[in-house]
Scaffold this motif. Sequence first.
Motif, short mmCIF file in Angstrom:
data_model
loop_
_atom_site.label_atom_id
_atom_site.label_comp_id
_atom_site.label_asym_id
_atom_site.label_seq_id
_atom_site.Cartn_x
_atom_site.Cartn_y
_atom_site.Cartn_z
N SER A 11 0.82 -1.14 0.11
CA SER A 11 0.13 0.21 -0.11
C SER A 11 0.94 1.36 0.11
N LEU A 12 1.90 1.25 1.00
CA LEU A 12 2.90 2.42 0.94
C LEU A 12 3.57 2.60 -0.38
N GLU A 13 3.95 1.59 -1.15
CA GLU A 13 4.61 1.55 -2.39
C GLU A 13 3.76 2.23 -3.41
N ILE A 14 2.59 1.75 -3.29
CA ILE A 14 1.48 2.19 -4.47
C ILE A 14 1.27 3.83 -3.98
N HIS A 15 1.33 4.16 -2.85
CA HIS A 15 0.87 5.67 -2.47
C HIS A 15 2.16 6.28 -2.95
N GLU A 16 3.34 5.77 -2.95
CA GLU A 16 4.51 6.63 -3.42
C GLU A 16 4.42 6.73 -4.96
N ILE A 55 -1.98 7.19 -13.38
CA ILE A 55 -2.68 7.57 -12.10
C ILE A 55 -3.93 6.78 -11.87
N ALA A 56 -4.72 6.66 -12.82
CA ALA A 56 -6.06 6.08 -12.83
C ALA A 56 -5.91 4.61 -12.43
N GLU A 57 -4.89 3.86 -13.29
CA GLU A 57 -4.78 2.49 -12.89
C GLU A 57 -4.17 2.18 -11.51
N ALA A 60 -7.09 2.46 -8.89
CA ALA A 60 -7.86 1.32 -9.00
C ALA A 60 -7.18 0.29 -7.96
N VAL A 61 -5.73 0.03 -8.25
CA VAL A 61 -5.21 -0.84 -7.23
C VAL A 61 -5.09 -0.27 -5.92
N PHE A 67 -5.84 0.32 4.15
CA PHE A 67 -6.09 1.70 4.69
C PHE A 67 -5.88 2.69 3.76
N GLN A 68 -6.07 3.86 3.67
CA GLN A 68 -6.07 4.97 2.59
C GLN A 68 -6.24 6.06 3.25
#
Length: 81
Positions: A11-16, A55-57, A60-61, A67-68
């Motif tokens: 989750s943190l990696e996707i957020h970064e 960004i859209a993809e 979606a992930v 948590f978000q």
Amino acid sequence: MNKPTLAAHESLEIHEALNFKTLCLAKSKLIQGIVFDPDLKALMQKDVEQSAQAIAELQAVYKNAPFQAPVPQNRPTPIVN
């Protein structure tokens, strides 16, 4: 059936990655206003389109994160069209 979720580190990696792509998109849009070479401007427009798609993809992930951070509904007004 349970909805698959991401691990905390994923989750943190996707957020970064989302933060990075958002900054890239903002920079490309801002720089387009001061670029006069049509080829470079077209290349930057392509980057804007691809960044928006990425960004859209990623968003979606990111929905599968346990948590978000809330995503604001209003976007800043662009400085340059």
